[in-house]
Write a protein that holds these residues in place. Sequence first.
Motif, PDB file in Angstrom:
ATOM      1  N   ALA A  72       0.820  -1.213   0.000  1.00  0.00           N
ATOM      2  CA  ALA A  72       0.000   0.000   0.000  1.00  0.00           C
ATOM      3  C   ALA A  72       0.853   1.262   0.000  1.00  0.00           C
ATOM      4  O   ALA A  72       0.436   2.294  -0.536  1.00  0.00           O
ATOM      5  CB  ALA A  72      -0.930   0.000   1.214  1.00  0.00           C
ATOM      6  N   LEU A  73       2.044   1.195   0.580  1.00  0.00           N
ATOM      7  CA  LEU A  73       2.927   2.361   0.559  1.00  0.00           C
ATOM      8  C   LEU A  73       3.306   2.729  -0.870  1.00  0.00           C
ATOM      9  O   LEU A  73       3.410   3.910  -1.212  1.00  0.00           O
ATOM     10  CB  LEU A  73       4.191   2.070   1.387  1.00  0.00           C
ATOM     11  CG  LEU A  73       3.998   2.037   2.903  1.00  0.00           C
ATOM     12  CD1 LEU A  73       5.255   1.519   3.588  1.00  0.00           C
ATOM     13  CD2 LEU A  73       3.642   3.417   3.422  1.00  0.00           C
ATOM     14  N   GLY A  74       3.503   1.721  -1.718  1.00  0.00           N
ATOM     15  CA  GLY A  74       3.770   1.992  -3.122  1.00  0.00           C
ATOM     16  C   GLY A  74       2.577   2.631  -3.807  1.00  0.00           C
ATOM     17  O   GLY A  74       2.709   3.595  -4.574  1.00  0.00           O
ATOM     18  N   SER A  85      -1.372   9.215   2.156  1.00  0.00           N
ATOM     19  CA  SER A  85      -0.735   9.341   3.464  1.00  0.00           C
ATOM     20  C   SER A  85       0.106   8.108   3.747  1.00  0.00           C
ATOM     21  O   SER A  85      -0.406   6.980   3.711  1.00  0.00           O
ATOM     22  CB  SER A  85      -1.793   9.513   4.562  1.00  0.00           C
ATOM     23  OG  SER A  85      -1.218   9.374   5.847  1.00  0.00           O
ATOM     24  N   ILE A  86       1.404   8.284   4.012  1.00  0.00           N
ATOM     25  CA  ILE A  86       2.284   7.150   4.288  1.00  0.00           C
ATOM     26  C   ILE A  86       1.909   6.460   5.599  1.00  0.00           C
ATOM     27  O   ILE A  86       1.732   5.234   5.627  1.00  0.00           O
ATOM     28  CB  ILE A  86       3.759   7.605   4.282  1.00  0.00           C
ATOM     29  CG1 ILE A  86       4.170   7.998   2.856  1.00  0.00           C
ATOM     30  CG2 ILE A  86       4.674   6.508   4.814  1.00  0.00           C
ATOM     31  CD1 ILE A  86       5.570   8.563   2.756  1.00  0.00           C
ATOM     32  N   PRO A  87       1.748   7.195   6.711  1.00  0.00           N
ATOM     33  CA  PRO A  87       1.285   6.509   7.938  1.00  0.00           C
ATOM     34  C   PRO A  87      -0.099   5.890   7.761  1.00  0.00           C
ATOM     35  O   PRO A  87      -0.384   4.834   8.333  1.00  0.00           O
ATOM     36  CB  PRO A  87       1.270   7.626   8.994  1.00  0.00           C
ATOM     37  CG  PRO A  87       2.191   8.668   8.463  1.00  0.00           C
ATOM     38  CD  PRO A  87       2.049   8.610   6.971  1.00  0.00           C
ATOM     39  N   GLY A  88      -0.955   6.528   6.965  1.00  0.00           N
ATOM     40  CA  GLY A  88      -2.288   5.986   6.734  1.00  0.00           C
ATOM     41  C   GLY A  88      -2.244   4.666   6.004  1.00  0.00           C
ATOM     42  O   GLY A  88      -3.000   3.737   6.319  1.00  0.00           O
ATOM     43  N   ALA A  89      -1.345   4.546   5.016  1.00  0.00           N
ATOM     44  CA  ALA A  89      -1.209   3.284   4.285  1.00  0.00           C
ATOM     45  C   ALA A  89      -0.740   2.170   5.212  1.00  0.00           C
ATOM     46  O   ALA A  89      -1.237   1.039   5.149  1.00  0.00           O
ATOM     47  CB  ALA A  89      -0.231   3.461   3.124  1.00  0.00           C
ATOM     48  N   ALA A  90       0.226   2.488   6.078  1.00  0.00           N
ATOM     49  CA  ALA A  90       0.721   1.482   7.021  1.00  0.00           C
ATOM     50  C   ALA A  90      -0.368   1.071   8.008  1.00  0.00           C
ATOM     51  O   ALA A  90      -0.572  -0.124   8.272  1.00  0.00           O
ATOM     52  CB  ALA A  90       1.947   2.020   7.769  1.00  0.00           C
ATOM     53  N   CYS A  93       8.171  -3.682   7.865  1.00  0.00           N
ATOM     54  CA  CYS A  93       7.120  -2.683   7.643  1.00  0.00           C
ATOM     55  C   CYS A  93       7.402  -1.417   8.440  1.00  0.00           C
ATOM     56  O   CYS A  93       7.295  -0.297   7.911  1.00  0.00           O
ATOM     57  CB  CYS A  93       5.758  -3.266   8.026  1.00  0.00           C
ATOM     58  SG  CYS A  93       4.387  -2.099   7.889  1.00  0.00           S
ATOM     59  N   ILE A  94       7.776  -1.576   9.702  1.00  0.00           N
ATOM     60  CA  ILE A  94       8.050  -0.406  10.550  1.00  0.00           C
ATOM     61  C   ILE A  94       9.245   0.372  10.025  1.00  0.00           C
ATOM     62  O   ILE A  94       9.216   1.604   9.911  1.00  0.00           O
ATOM     63  CB  ILE A  94       8.285  -0.857  12.004  1.00  0.00           C
ATOM     64  CG1 ILE A  94       7.010  -1.478  12.581  1.00  0.00           C
ATOM     65  CG2 ILE A  94       8.728   0.324  12.868  1.00  0.00           C
ATOM     66  CD1 ILE A  94       7.195  -2.117  13.947  1.00  0.00           C
ATOM     67  N   VAL A  95      10.319  -0.344   9.678  1.00  0.00           N
ATOM     68  CA  VAL A  95      11.528   0.315   9.191  1.00  0.00           C
ATOM     69  C   VAL A  95      11.254   1.056   7.889  1.00  0.00           C
ATOM     70  O   VAL A  95      11.686   2.209   7.701  1.00  0.00           O
ATOM     71  CB  VAL A  95      12.659  -0.722   8.997  1.00  0.00           C
ATOM     72  CG1 VAL A  95      13.845  -0.098   8.268  1.00  0.00           C
ATOM     73  CG2 VAL A  95      13.108  -1.277  10.338  1.00  0.00           C
ATOM     74  N   ILE A  96      10.523   0.419   6.972  1.00  0.00           N
ATOM     75  CA  ILE A  96      10.230   1.045   5.671  1.00  0.00           C
ATOM     76  C   ILE A  96       9.363   2.286   5.854  1.00  0.00           C
ATOM     77  O   ILE A  96       9.613   3.331   5.236  1.00  0.00           O
ATOM     78  CB  ILE A  96       9.549   0.036   4.734  1.00  0.00           C
ATOM     79  CG1 ILE A  96      10.557  -1.027   4.281  1.00  0.00           C
ATOM     80  CG2 ILE A  96       8.940   0.731   3.520  1.00  0.00           C
ATOM     81  CD1 ILE A  96       9.940  -2.172   3.508  1.00  0.00           C
ATOM     82  N   VAL A 144       8.978   8.185   5.695  1.00  0.00           N
ATOM     83  CA  VAL A 144       8.581   9.456   6.325  1.00  0.00           C
ATOM     84  C   VAL A 144       9.781  10.386   6.430  1.00  0.00           C
ATOM     85  O   VAL A 144       9.700  11.588   6.120  1.00  0.00           O
ATOM     86  CB  VAL A 144       7.957   9.198   7.706  1.00  0.00           C
ATOM     87  CG1 VAL A 144       7.764  10.511   8.466  1.00  0.00           C
ATOM     88  CG2 VAL A 144       6.615   8.484   7.567  1.00  0.00           C
ATOM     89  N   MET A 145      10.922   9.839   6.841  1.00  0.00           N
ATOM     90  CA  MET A 145      12.133  10.653   6.947  1.00  0.00           C
ATOM     91  C   MET A 145      12.623  11.085   5.564  1.00  0.00           C
ATOM     92  O   MET A 145      13.088  12.220   5.378  1.00  0.00           O
ATOM     93  CB  MET A 145      13.227   9.870   7.676  1.00  0.00           C
ATOM     94  CG  MET A 145      12.912   9.587   9.130  1.00  0.00           C
ATOM     95  SD  MET A 145      14.237   8.690   9.967  1.00  0.00           S
ATOM     96  CE  MET A 145      15.554   9.902   9.904  1.00  0.00           C
ATOM     97  N   PHE A 146      12.515  10.183   4.586  1.00  0.00           N
ATOM     98  CA  PHE A 146      12.963  10.507   3.230  1.00  0.00           C
ATOM     99  C   PHE A 146      12.150  11.648   2.637  1.00  0.00           C
ATOM    100  O   PHE A 146      12.704  12.593   2.059  1.00  0.00           O
ATOM    101  CB  PHE A 146      12.853   9.265   2.346  1.00  0.00           C
ATOM    102  CG  PHE A 146      13.154   9.505   0.899  1.00  0.00           C
ATOM    103  CD1 PHE A 146      14.459   9.631   0.460  1.00  0.00           C
ATOM    104  CD2 PHE A 146      12.126   9.603  -0.034  1.00  0.00           C
ATOM    105  CE1 PHE A 146      14.743   9.872  -0.889  1.00  0.00           C
ATOM    106  CE2 PHE A 146      12.397   9.836  -1.376  1.00  0.00           C
ATOM    107  CZ  PHE A 146      13.715   9.976  -1.803  1.00  0.00           C
ATOM    108  N   THR A 147      10.821  11.573   2.752  1.00  0.00           N
ATOM    109  CA  THR A 147       9.979  12.612   2.176  1.00  0.00           C
ATOM    110  C   THR A 147      10.049  13.921   2.953  1.00  0.00           C
ATOM    111  O   THR A 147       9.760  14.989   2.403  1.00  0.00           O
ATOM    112  CB  THR A 147       8.510  12.148   2.118  1.00  0.00           C
ATOM    113  OG1 THR A 147       8.081  11.742   3.436  1.00  0.00           O
ATOM    114  CG2 THR A 147       8.359  10.976   1.156  1.00  0.00           C
ATOM    115  N   GLY A 148      10.453  13.852   4.223  1.00  0.00           N
ATOM    116  CA  GLY A 148      10.476  15.061   5.039  1.00  0.00           C
ATOM    117  C   GLY A 148      11.832  15.729   5.153  1.00  0.00           C
ATOM    118  O   GLY A 148      11.915  16.940   5.402  1.00  0.00           O
ATOM    119  N   LYS A 149      12.916  14.965   4.951  1.00  0.00           N
ATOM    120  CA  LYS A 149      14.250  15.498   5.220  1.00  0.00           C
ATOM    121  C   LYS A 149      15.130  15.663   3.987  1.00  0.00           C
ATOM    122  O   LYS A 149      16.019  16.512   3.977  1.00  0.00           O
ATOM    123  CB  LYS A 149      14.975  14.584   6.216  1.00  0.00           C
ATOM    124  CG  LYS A 149      14.247  14.384   7.543  1.00  0.00           C
ATOM    125  CD  LYS A 149      14.169  15.663   8.342  1.00  0.00           C
ATOM    126  CE  LYS A 149      13.520  15.445   9.709  1.00  0.00           C
ATOM    127  NZ  LYS A 149      13.405  16.714  10.479  1.00  0.00           N
TER     128      LYS A 149
END
Length: 293
Positions: free
Chosen positions: A21-23, A238-243, A149-152, A157-162
């Motif tokens: 779902a993240l994809g 939403s990335i957290p929403g997909a997870a 799943c948690i690590v990805i 989130v860090m990749f898109t934000g930082k």
Amino acid sequence: MEVIANLINGMSLGSVYAIIALGYTMVYGIAKMLNFAHGDVIMVGGYICFCAVSYLGVPAIVGVLLSIVGCTVLGIVMERLAYKPLRNAPSLNVLITAIGVSYFLQNAALLIMGSDPKSFSTVISLPALQLFDGRLTISSTAVLTIVCCIVIMVALVMFTGKTKMGKAMRACSEDRDAAQLMGINVNSTIAMVFAIGSGLAAVAGVLMCSAYPTLMPTTGSMPGIKAFTAAVLGGIGSIPGAALGGVLLGIIEIFARAYIGTQLADAVVFAVLIVVLLIKPSGLLGKTVREKV
């Protein structure tokens, strides 16, 4: 113990849905399109790992890396050949093209690998965890799937934000034309989104085949549909929403299988989605966007 075991199994299955779902959610959030061929990339990733380990005799970790690289390249090629020419086309055209790419991948796998199910040997050789004096056994595949799943999710989130590329992706998501005027290469950004999404599909394909060791050209169809359902449930884009949506969907499915019946499990899953969308159409963590007309 049965409830705890079902909960862990549901989290494991849901973690696979979440990774897929993240994809989905990244492609939709940035490119504003639904890549329904995403589920078939899962199947391609499974076949690449299977061929590398079974036919070439490489170690399992090398097979996984080859699967990720192969699916990443496939995602870029799909975007360049099938979706880039339709960048400004109506959404219906893109949807039909995505379905066509899905059928192409399925039939290509059918011609190359045949229709016979392949027995996929697990790439995870860690011992199972024994808890409560052996009354609860947790497979290493379940633990690794949840951890992945948690690590990805945290990494994305860090990749898109930082990172610079992540910020470019968010800019394209907000306004593609304005991002291009600010000097952002929209084509490269969208290609990167497809590359990341397809790489995640490869990881999900290997984990799914390790847990359910049967590989066929249609292997990714139903997980792909359920992962899309998970993305919508959590709030697509939403990335957290997909997870969250993936994990919840997996837990609901496992408990429905255990206490209602295997035949009705899928019906329960989609019924929950309908109820959530009736109450909150944007999904659990999605944002309602108002458009001026």
